[in-house]
Design a protein around this motif. Structure first.
Motif, PDB file in Angstrom:
ATOM      1  N   ILE A 285      -5.462  10.303   5.889  1.00  0.00           N
ATOM      2  CA  ILE A 285      -6.327   9.400   5.737  1.00  0.00           C
ATOM      3  C   ILE A 285      -7.629   9.567   6.639  1.00  0.00           C
ATOM      4  O   ILE A 285      -7.489  10.283   7.474  1.00  0.00           O
ATOM      5  CB  ILE A 285      -5.480   8.274   6.591  1.00  0.00           C
ATOM      6  CG1 ILE A 285      -4.504   7.631   5.876  1.00  0.00           C
ATOM      7  CG2 ILE A 285      -6.602   7.129   6.990  1.00  0.00           C
ATOM      8  CD1 ILE A 285      -3.503   6.782   6.739  1.00  0.00           C
ATOM      9  N   PRO A 314      -5.656   4.578  -7.170  1.00  0.00           N
ATOM     10  CA  PRO A 314      -4.416   4.692  -6.269  1.00  0.00           C
ATOM     11  C   PRO A 314      -3.460   3.753  -6.589  1.00  0.00           C
ATOM     12  O   PRO A 314      -3.407   2.693  -7.407  1.00  0.00           O
ATOM     13  CB  PRO A 314      -4.891   4.688  -4.825  1.00  0.00           C
ATOM     14  CG  PRO A 314      -6.191   3.605  -4.913  1.00  0.00           C
ATOM     15  CD  PRO A 314      -6.837   3.961  -6.423  1.00  0.00           C
ATOM     16  N   GLN A 315      -2.224   3.782  -5.825  1.00  0.00           N
ATOM     17  CA  GLN A 315      -1.314   2.725  -6.229  1.00  0.00           C
ATOM     18  C   GLN A 315      -1.773   1.413  -5.726  1.00  0.00           C
ATOM     19  O   GLN A 315      -2.579   1.310  -4.893  1.00  0.00           O
ATOM     20  CB  GLN A 315       0.095   3.286  -5.173  1.00  0.00           C
ATOM     21  CG  GLN A 315       0.835   4.357  -5.737  1.00  0.00           C
ATOM     22  CD  GLN A 315       1.818   4.858  -5.019  1.00  0.00           C
ATOM     23  OE1 GLN A 315       2.422   4.093  -4.283  1.00  0.00           O
ATOM     24  NE2 GLN A 315       2.486   5.999  -5.176  1.00  0.00           N
ATOM     25  N   ARG A 317      -0.794  -0.861  -3.765  1.00  0.00           N
ATOM     26  CA  ARG A 317      -0.641  -1.258  -2.300  1.00  0.00           C
ATOM     27  C   ARG A 317      -2.014  -0.654  -1.547  1.00  0.00           C
ATOM     28  O   ARG A 317      -2.232  -0.787  -0.126  1.00  0.00           O
ATOM     29  CB  ARG A 317       0.515  -1.072  -1.642  1.00  0.00           C
ATOM     30  CG  ARG A 317       0.962   0.564  -1.679  1.00  0.00           C
ATOM     31  CD  ARG A 317       2.405   0.713  -0.863  1.00  0.00           C
ATOM     32  NE  ARG A 317       2.613   2.219  -0.545  1.00  0.00           N
ATOM     33  CZ  ARG A 317       3.203   2.748  -1.827  1.00  0.00           C
ATOM     34  NH1 ARG A 317       3.706   2.100  -2.733  1.00  0.00           N
ATOM     35  NH2 ARG A 317       3.567   4.137  -1.272  1.00  0.00           N
ATOM     36  N   GLU A 318      -2.542   0.719  -2.093  1.00  0.00           N
ATOM     37  CA  GLU A 318      -3.427   1.314  -1.265  1.00  0.00           C
ATOM     38  C   GLU A 318      -5.045   0.782  -1.369  1.00  0.00           C
ATOM     39  O   GLU A 318      -4.953  -0.269  -1.906  1.00  0.00           O
ATOM     40  CB  GLU A 318      -3.426   2.938  -1.738  1.00  0.00           C
ATOM     41  CG  GLU A 318      -2.014   3.383  -1.888  1.00  0.00           C
ATOM     42  CD  GLU A 318      -1.412   3.771  -0.585  1.00  0.00           C
ATOM     43  OE1 GLU A 318      -1.851   3.214   0.440  1.00  0.00           O
ATOM     44  OE2 GLU A 318      -0.489   4.491  -0.617  1.00  0.00           O
ATOM     45  N   HIS A 319      -5.662   1.194  -0.494  1.00  0.00           N
ATOM     46  CA  HIS A 319      -7.145   0.624  -0.403  1.00  0.00           C
ATOM     47  C   HIS A 319      -8.083   1.830   0.303  1.00  0.00           C
ATOM     48  O   HIS A 319      -7.679   2.541   0.987  1.00  0.00           O
ATOM     49  CB  HIS A 319      -6.843  -0.682   0.308  1.00  0.00           C
ATOM     50  CG  HIS A 319      -6.037  -0.610   1.564  1.00  0.00           C
ATOM     51  ND1 HIS A 319      -6.649  -0.078   2.889  1.00  0.00           N
ATOM     52  CD2 HIS A 319      -4.855  -1.045   1.892  1.00  0.00           C
ATOM     53  CE1 HIS A 319      -5.651  -0.061   3.600  1.00  0.00           C
ATOM     54  NE2 HIS A 319      -4.439  -0.698   3.184  1.00  0.00           N
ATOM     55  N   ARG A 335      -4.976   1.967   9.523  1.00  0.00           N
ATOM     56  CA  ARG A 335      -3.612   2.693   9.494  1.00  0.00           C
ATOM     57  C   ARG A 335      -3.282   3.484  10.610  1.00  0.00           C
ATOM     58  O   ARG A 335      -2.119   3.873  10.675  1.00  0.00           O
ATOM     59  CB  ARG A 335      -3.254   3.086   8.208  1.00  0.00           C
ATOM     60  CG  ARG A 335      -3.180   1.920   6.892  1.00  0.00           C
ATOM     61  CD  ARG A 335      -2.595   2.439   5.508  1.00  0.00           C
ATOM     62  NE  ARG A 335      -2.243   1.609   4.698  1.00  0.00           N
ATOM     63  CZ  ARG A 335      -1.856   1.901   3.341  1.00  0.00           C
ATOM     64  NH1 ARG A 335      -1.928   2.959   3.039  1.00  0.00           N
ATOM     65  NH2 ARG A 335      -1.626   0.649   2.693  1.00  0.00           N
ATOM     66  N   ARG A 348      -8.330  -3.358  -2.308  1.00  0.00           N
ATOM     67  CA  ARG A 348      -7.336  -2.681  -3.437  1.00  0.00           C
ATOM     68  C   ARG A 348      -7.634  -2.465  -4.800  1.00  0.00           C
ATOM     69  O   ARG A 348      -8.411  -3.353  -5.223  1.00  0.00           O
ATOM     70  CB  ARG A 348      -6.040  -3.730  -3.197  1.00  0.00           C
ATOM     71  CG  ARG A 348      -5.576  -3.883  -1.577  1.00  0.00           C
ATOM     72  CD  ARG A 348      -4.265  -4.717  -1.600  1.00  0.00           C
ATOM     73  NE  ARG A 348      -4.023  -4.994  -0.096  1.00  0.00           N
ATOM     74  CZ  ARG A 348      -3.456  -4.341   0.913  1.00  0.00           C
ATOM     75  NH1 ARG A 348      -2.978  -3.179   0.391  1.00  0.00           N
ATOM     76  NH2 ARG A 348      -3.402  -4.755   1.954  1.00  0.00           N
ATOM     77  N   LYS A 421     -11.341   6.003   3.385  1.00  0.00           N
ATOM     78  CA  LYS A 421     -10.339   6.216   2.455  1.00  0.00           C
ATOM     79  C   LYS A 421      -8.970   6.151   3.424  1.00  0.00           C
ATOM     80  O   LYS A 421      -8.511   6.810   4.225  1.00  0.00           O
ATOM     81  CB  LYS A 421     -10.233   7.396   1.861  1.00  0.00           C
ATOM     82  CG  LYS A 421      -9.103   7.890   1.100  1.00  0.00           C
ATOM     83  CD  LYS A 421      -9.386   9.502   0.731  1.00  0.00           C
ATOM     84  CE  LYS A 421      -7.935  10.045   0.245  1.00  0.00           C
ATOM     85  NZ  LYS A 421      -6.989  10.482   1.283  1.00  0.00           N
ATOM     86  N   ASN A 422      -7.922   5.165   3.024  1.00  0.00           N
ATOM     87  CA  ASN A 422      -6.991   4.624   3.699  1.00  0.00           C
ATOM     88  C   ASN A 422      -5.421   5.182   3.499  1.00  0.00           C
ATOM     89  O   ASN A 422      -4.449   4.169   3.587  1.00  0.00           O
ATOM     90  CB  ASN A 422      -7.115   3.069   4.014  1.00  0.00           C
ATOM     91  CG  ASN A 422      -8.519   2.473   4.288  1.00  0.00           C
ATOM     92  OD1 ASN A 422      -9.121   3.181   5.082  1.00  0.00           O
ATOM     93  ND2 ASN A 422      -8.915   1.448   3.898  1.00  0.00           N
ATOM     94  N   TYR A 423      -5.399   6.083   2.663  1.00  0.00           N
ATOM     95  CA  TYR A 423      -4.269   6.509   2.189  1.00  0.00           C
ATOM     96  C   TYR A 423      -4.226   7.917   2.240  1.00  0.00           C
ATOM     97  O   TYR A 423      -5.380   8.618   2.256  1.00  0.00           O
ATOM     98  CB  TYR A 423      -4.214   5.856   0.844  1.00  0.00           C
ATOM     99  CG  TYR A 423      -4.974   6.212  -0.286  1.00  0.00           C
ATOM    100  CD1 TYR A 423      -5.166   7.484  -1.158  1.00  0.00           C
ATOM    101  CD2 TYR A 423      -6.092   5.348  -0.490  1.00  0.00           C
ATOM    102  CE1 TYR A 423      -6.299   7.576  -1.870  1.00  0.00           C
ATOM    103  CE2 TYR A 423      -7.111   5.279  -1.224  1.00  0.00           C
ATOM    104  CZ  TYR A 423      -7.131   6.581  -1.837  1.00  0.00           C
ATOM    105  OH  TYR A 423      -8.217   6.724  -2.899  1.00  0.00           O
ATOM    106  N   ARG A 424      -3.005   8.622   2.154  1.00  0.00           N
ATOM    107  CA  ARG A 424      -2.937   9.949   2.162  1.00  0.00           C
ATOM    108  C   ARG A 424      -2.971  10.529   0.605  1.00  0.00           C
ATOM    109  O   ARG A 424      -2.478  10.038  -0.142  1.00  0.00           O
ATOM    110  CB  ARG A 424      -1.763  10.493   2.768  1.00  0.00           C
ATOM    111  CG  ARG A 424      -1.751  10.340   4.373  1.00  0.00           C
ATOM    112  CD  ARG A 424      -0.630  10.890   5.189  1.00  0.00           C
ATOM    113  NE  ARG A 424      -0.749  10.842   6.654  1.00  0.00           N
ATOM    114  CZ  ARG A 424      -0.524   9.693   7.392  1.00  0.00           C
ATOM    115  NH1 ARG A 424      -0.121   8.622   6.990  1.00  0.00           N
ATOM    116  NH2 ARG A 424      -0.980   9.930   8.599  1.00  0.00           N
TER     117      ARG A 424
END
Length: 437
Positions: A285, A314-315, A317-319, A335, A348, A421-424
């Motif tokens: 993240i 991304p998926q 639910r990601e954002h 997160r 999203r 960027k809020n996801y791995r």
């Protein structure tokens, strides 16, 4: 040194302020001095033919991309290499030659304080002999070394003040070793209790390495006297806040930094020349401080930016999005709990645009409002705006139909902000056209 140490705090250009120019180069030292730095720090290695050069590592691999051991390399060969900091500073940063120490001292020894360290640990006599050739040398040079090394005795015999720096591996030996030195050093990663213990010896303490303003404030509150600073224009607030990003220049603006500087150059977002953007693509993240544009200095302002997932979404639910209204520049990652309170607005892939308020120590935050917009598409630039007033926040998506929503929340009103960027993992997200209005 009397002039330097009378300032509170006093600043030393760490490696010549390596967040701004290629470290330990003539350009870095000169630019730091032009900005008003009274002191610079120089690491020294000797070539196989005895030439003292300004360079931190014993090998040239990290700084030049070519793996040479300096002690096994002649000056003639070393002089052909260039310090290449483009991964940290941006693609437009011009690689610079490795300078000879005597050339640098000729420029600054008479007018500035210079902290000098023998990185190889085998050049003390040669280095001290060179230092002795400069007028009033003991008022301008400080001998710098790891707190457990023994060269301080040679330097002290010649009248030089000595700065010993102490990492965690030496904290247990402080009582035995601190008395050897005139000044003590402590890393910014040390705990408050560890720093307080070093300060309690009653000698001037210098902290390294200082990249952010929150580090400066923390060290001052703990009684640290001097700052070995890697980002002089930003930390000292000489640089005035910008109103637009400078991504198109290919050079990182002072104060634009990743959430950490302790994990190597790979945490920096890459510049994307064709889009005049930066790409957040780290596997963790990730957030990127727009310190060059902070603080805004206004009660009412707007932050605008464009974001894009260039290759794939991304998926659902990601954002990604913006964190804003932080009181200072301590790291804020969506997160991941942090030490500073702020808001974050996220987009999203489904098009859901949402605003959260998050207190220090919290992870998820509180949802304040949302609006459903058109789903994002790979390669499409989405235009976002956040309008901050003393009594509320309005969030806009400016492309397409121009969606918006408003909340009457004024819990936080700082003006530091981050791109997030809020996801791995993949995919990367790009930002451009960042503005303060």
């Amino acid at each position: 040194m009397d002039t330097l140490f009378s300032a509170k705090p006093f600043y030393i250009g760490h490696r010549g302020s390596g967040d701004n120019w290629p470290e330990h180069t003539r350009e870095a030292y000169s630019k730091a001095v032009e900005l008003g730095a009274q002191a610079i720090e120089i690491s020294v290695n000797a070539t196989s033919d005895g030439v003292l050069v300004c360079h931190h590592d014993k090998s040239t691999l990290r700084s030049t991309g070519q793996d040479l051991i300096i002690s096994e390399t002649t000056w003639a060969e070393l002089s052909t290499l260039r310090v290449d900091a483009r991964d940290w500073l941006g693609p437009a940063a011009e690689p610079q030659p490795i300078p000879r120490l005597d050339d640098v001292l000729d420029l600054f020894a008479a007018t500035h304080v210079i902290f000098i360290e023998d990185k190889q640990g085998t050049n003390a006599v040669a280095l001290l002999d060179l230092m002795d050739t400069y007028p009033d040398a003991t008022s301008h040079f400080v001998w710098k070394q790891w707190g457990g090394a023994g060269q301080y005795a040679l330097a002290a015999e010649r009248g030089y003040k000595c700065w010993g720096y102490f990492g965690p591996e030496l904290f247990g030996d402080l009582d035995r070793l601190a008395g050897r030195f005139d000044y003590l050093g402590v890393p910014h990663t040390a705990s408050d209790a560890e720093i307080a213990r070093v300060v309690a010896f009653g000698k001037p303490v210098i902290a390294w390495e200082i990249h952010y303003r929150w580090m400066k404030d923390r060290m001052g509150a703990l009684g640290v006297a001097g700052l070995m600073c890697s980002n002089l224009p930003y930390v000292t607030e000489i640089a005035q806040p910008e109103t637009v990003d400078h991504f198109a220049s290919g050079l990182r603006t002072a104060g634009d930094l990743p959430w950490t500087t302790d994990k190597g150059w790979g945490v920096q977002p890459a510049f994307v020349e064709k889009n005049e953007s930066i790409s957040l693509s780290h596997q963790d993240i990730q957030s990127y401080l727009m310190g060059s544009m902070s603080p805004s200095g206004a009660d009412t302002y707007r932050i605008q930016c464009e974001l894009c997932w260039p290759d794939r979404l991304p998926q659902a639910r990601e954002h990604a999005g913006i964190a804003f209204c932080a009181d200072d520049d301590r790291p804020y990652r969506v997160r991941i709990a942090g030490e500073v309170s702020a808001y974050h607005v996220i987009l999203r892939p489904t098009g859901s645009l949402e605003l959260f308020r998050r207190a220090a120590g919290d992870v998820d935050g509180t949802l304040l409002g949302s609006v459903d917009t058109t789903a994002a598409r790979a390669g499409q630039w989405v235009q976002l705006e956040v309008a901050v007033t003393p009594v509320g926040i309005t969030v806009y998506r400016l492309d397409g139909r121009g969606w918006s929503f408003e909340t009457k929340d004024a819990a936080y009103r700082g003006s530091y902000f981050w791109l997030c960027k809020n996801y791995r993992g993949a995919p990367p997200v790009e930002f451009r056209a960042v503005k303060i209005l």
